[in-house]
Scaffold this active site. Structure first.
Site, PDB file in Angstrom:
ATOM      1  N   SER A 186      36.951 139.354  13.353  1.00 61.71           N
ATOM      2  CA  SER A 186      37.425 138.036  13.778  1.00 61.71           C
ATOM      3  C   SER A 186      36.337 136.970  13.829  1.00 61.71           C
ATOM      4  O   SER A 186      36.626 135.793  13.943  1.00 61.71           O
ATOM      5  CB  SER A 186      38.145 138.141  15.129  1.00 61.71           C
ATOM      6  OG  SER A 186      37.215 138.240  16.167  1.00 61.71           O
ATOM      7  N   LYS A 225      41.039 134.066  24.045  1.00 60.93           N
ATOM      8  CA  LYS A 225      40.035 133.250  23.366  1.00 60.93           C
ATOM      9  C   LYS A 225      40.235 131.772  23.664  1.00 60.93           C
ATOM     10  O   LYS A 225      39.269 131.023  23.857  1.00 60.93           O
ATOM     11  CB  LYS A 225      40.095 133.510  21.864  1.00 60.93           C
ATOM     12  CG  LYS A 225      39.556 134.885  21.469  1.00 60.93           C
ATOM     13  CD  LYS A 225      39.806 135.192  19.990  1.00 60.93           C
ATOM     14  CE  LYS A 225      39.130 136.500  19.574  1.00 60.93           C
ATOM     15  NZ  LYS A 225      39.463 136.881  18.175  1.00 60.93           N
TER      16      LYS A 225
END
Ligand code: CA
Ligand code: CA
Ligand code: CA
Ligand code: CA
Ligand code: CA
Ligand code: CA
Ligand code: CA
Ligand code: CA
Ligand code: CA
Ligand code: CA
Ligand code: CA
Ligand code: CA
Lengths: 231, 231, 231, 231, 231, 231
Positions: free
Chosen positions: A100, A143
């Site tokens: 990611s 996030k």
């Protein structure tokens, strides 16, 4: 142990070569910095920060992507031939892995090679591929919260994660701007500042004596041939 | 087993290339020496002393940092091209790891390349990053005590560890001076003596025959390309 | 199994490149020989004898120490550039490790490069460091006894082990002479014979055809670049 | 499984490069062949036959020993520079290890480089060292029996194993001749035939085009630099 | 799982570089194909097909054997210097090991280098050695049955396996011809077609520009220096 | 975890170097993309995407196959000499292995080297061999279903899997076209578009300065010599 990253906004991205990624940890989201630097050499790549296989592969993808498109990105070919690239992800003792960080790795490396700084108020997450796609990743809610906590103004997420954002309550997101990417091409214009801090042609220029030396030895001239990971 | 380091002050740092770090062990803090030496070669790096991955990566960070700034630090480019660098941490049988020796590693390597000795009464601890930050580390109280025991006059700690020092009783610290770093730039002027023991341009000068030989073979000319760790 | 070393005094050190070390084993002390030889090549290092990591690192330290001081030691630079070095510790099937053979490794390698034989009646133990210290080691009593048994006349021990010798009864030591080292510098004059068996400049001289070949290929010219341990 | 070696005397040592060793196995002694061959190259070494670390190190010792004495042994320097050496020990599926094949390895390699055949009626066992000693080994009785069974006329054993032979009954040894070695020097004259099958200077001669190619690339010219064991 | 090999006779050995081996599996014998191909390069060797250590060593033996005898076998030296060799054994997911494919490996590699096809109706088994012997192998009965099932007309077996064939009932063997080898020399004339499909001198000829490039870099010119097994 | 691949038809194969494979997973079939890209270099190969040994070997087979036939395939030799090849299989965190992606790997690499795009409506599965056979694979039914789900119009399967297709009900297959391959030769004409997007001679042309640099160093000129897998 708990993974902590430092989010001192002022210390972020004041020079080319630093991008702000978003990490998922068992203790919640966090921001992490990707650092890239260059020094005169012969196209070698050094990766440090206890990165796992998948994350190192993301770095390789970012580099191959940029090397295949150096002309349109205004990166001088000398940057790959006569310089070494070092990628580091603090904190050095914390093992890190996963795909990611691809978009942030691409941004940091593009930043150092174009000499255009990453805009300081941005953070990003997303897997990258060799032909330029941005693939979805996990931990979007955590996030996004971490970005907010760190004072980030805008986050870049994979297009295919749009549905994950729609499930977060509006007041959680607040005034955090969210932009979606499904390909890697627009990254330079969206994430990097318009003007380089220095003309990359000037910055990556080396004297002929250096070129001759690199050509005359087995410096494995124009590519990131040798990955010396301290492992 | 118990980690013991020798703190014979007189044996410390009488030549360029030796810095005094601070270690945390299950038996308390201790001081440890970082040794750096150079010999004519072709830019190779040797690391010994049973260092773990993270500590080797700290050495890589120190070197990349110095190579990217060699001109402002008055290090001749020849030092990276025509010399090999060896970093050792005694005692050879004791495994060592962790990022906290970063500042000491940077100091020892900067010392050998600038030919400026590390000031003999100093010790230091702190993680370093590629773009020049000094990150906080653990074991501050034990390290401060070890520095006092070893007769150190001043310690350099990460800025973000200031709160840990404030928790130590004043009489424990006594007349030990504590200075804080949050970036790596000031290290040279704070930690290294002003004058080199020898003009680095003279010291790192090599005959043309050596330059030609390095260029004519695959000496992987101007970088620390090959890490031959005896592992 | 029990580690046995052969102590045939007559077979010891009749040529440059052999030094007598002292080993500690679960069955008591013993002497062991360190063998070094050179052959025309390009600066490669071969280590055999089933040495562990720490002992291989000691060999690296000895070599770096000598390479950084080759001029004052009267070693021709050609010795590092155009010759390969092989270090072996018999018996080949017995695994060996630890830092205490450092002084003996340094002596054997210094002996082959200066072409001065190690004095045949000497044995030695001690850890070495990159900047030239001799650090204390364990098993002093057992090692002293082994030296006596093997007919050794004088042993060199680390200065910091003096206290361990003082604890041994006088009549055990008998007429065995004990000398202490706290730095590596005096080793050449204390341990090696005054006169080389051959002028090292002559011994290490190679024809130009050999120099050209080494320069023209990737022989990694002037350093001990590649450790081919048969492992 | 049971280790079986083929002892067809007629198939033994009809060409340079084959020596007959003696092996100890849990099922008794046996003879084994050491095969060495060369082909034009650049000084590389290939070892096959599922040899363990210690046995590979014995091969390294044999090669270093010969390279350091090539002139007195009448081996052309070209043999090490412009040819590759392959050492194999059949049977390929049987793992083999230990130092006792040292003398046989030395004999096979000396044989190929001097082009003098090993005398066909000999077998040998013994550990070798870098400076030329022959050290004692185990399994002497079983090895002597195996030599007799295979029709060997004379065996070479380490001097220090003489006592082990004295413990074997005389009628077991019969007319098998036993000779003892304590150093490696006499091996050539004792074990190899006097006359080479071909003048080694002629055999190892290569055209200039080959020399230039080896010099012009990184062939790592004059040494056994790279051990490509298929492992 | 069960090892299945495809025995489509028509697809066998229609080009140089393919030989038919015989394998023993827990489910009975089977035939397997050894494929060899070349492409312009610099003497590198690639081995694929999940071969184990012993089988890879057999390939090394075959290559060393051919390289040491290239002139008498009419193989142009260029074939080793300016071409890369790839050896593959389908099926790619089935791990394979053992020394018994030696004769088939030698045949496939000899076939590609001489450009003479392996006769399509043959199959073979046997361990090879460096000096040219063919050693016996196991599973003879199962292998003979597999050859018959696959329509093979003639099999080559090691001389020392003759006794194993004599134990098989005559009507099982039927009209399958069996030929025995105890040395590798006759293989070319027995197993390869008389005429090359193309003059090997023509086939392996490369332009001077290619030769210069290989000489000018570290292509490790004339040998199978680097085994890049995808492992 | 469950392996998911993205089947966005529009994102498929819009540039040369992308082929669509078919994967079998414990959760059913799926499509996967094989990505290949090139950048100026010296013939190196990079493989990413957490591929296992067998799948990496398939990539090696595809490359050797193309390199041995470059002239008839109209691939300029420069493509192998002066460019690096990167093969990636998203998603980067999912380990992938097995030989069944061989045909898709061959198609992607052939596509980038010929600059002819893979036809966007195709998918394929099958093991490849060095001499050009297409071998059968498992999971045919699941793969066919996955192709249908993803909107694929035509699938290429190994000839020897025809019987597996015949066992699938007709209405499951519907209007999905199925074509069978038993050799690799026809792939280019069946799977790649007729016209290159750019003349490969033009695309792979490099300036003389680049050629000289690659020849002058050890760039391991004309082959896929070094596989730097981030592993
Ligand atoms: Ca979209
Ligand atoms: Ca690690
Ligand atoms: Ca501050
Ligand atoms: Ca270790
Ligand atoms: Ca003292
Ligand atoms: Ca070992
Ligand atoms: Ca004797
Ligand atoms: Ca093995
Ligand atoms: Ca016979
Ligand atoms: Ca494997
Ligand atoms: Ca067919
Ligand atoms: Ca992995």
């Amino acid at each position: 142990g708990k993974r902590k990253f430092f989010s001192d906004v002022a210390e972020r991205t004041t020079v080319p070569g630093v991008a702000t990624g978003l990490a998922w940890t068992p203790y919640g989201g966090d921001i992490l910095f990707i650092e890239a630097s260059v020094s005169r050499g012969s196209g070698k790549l050094h990766i440090t920060g206890q990165l796992g296989d998948v994350m190192k592969e993301s770095a390789m993808l970012a580099i191959s992507y940029l090397r295949a498109r150096y002309e349109e990105l205004n990166i001088p070919e000398e940057a790959f031939k006569y310089w070494d690239l070092h990628i580091h992800v603090p904190q050095g003792a914390v093992p890190k892995d996963g795909p990611s960080a691809g978009v942030a790795l691409l941004s940091a490396v593009a930043s150092i090679f174009t000499q255009r700084k990453v805009k300081g108020t941005l953070a990003m997450t997303g897997e990258i591929t060799l032909r330029g796609l941005v693939l979805p990743v996990g931990g979007i809610k955590e996030k996004v919260l971490a970005a907010k906590r760190a004072g980030i103004e805008k986050v870049f997420l994979p297009q295919k994660n749009e549905k994950d954002v729609e499930e977060i309550e509006k007041d959680v997101i607040g005034n955090l701007q969210v932009e979606y990417l499904d390909r890697m091409e627009p990254i330079l214009d969206l994430i990097l500042e318009d003007k380089p801090v220095q003309d990359p042609k000037e910055f990556f220029k080396v004297p002929d004596s250096h070129k001759n030396q690199v050509s005359g030895n087995n410096a494995k001239s124009d590519s990131t041939q040798e990955v010396t990971v301290m492992d």
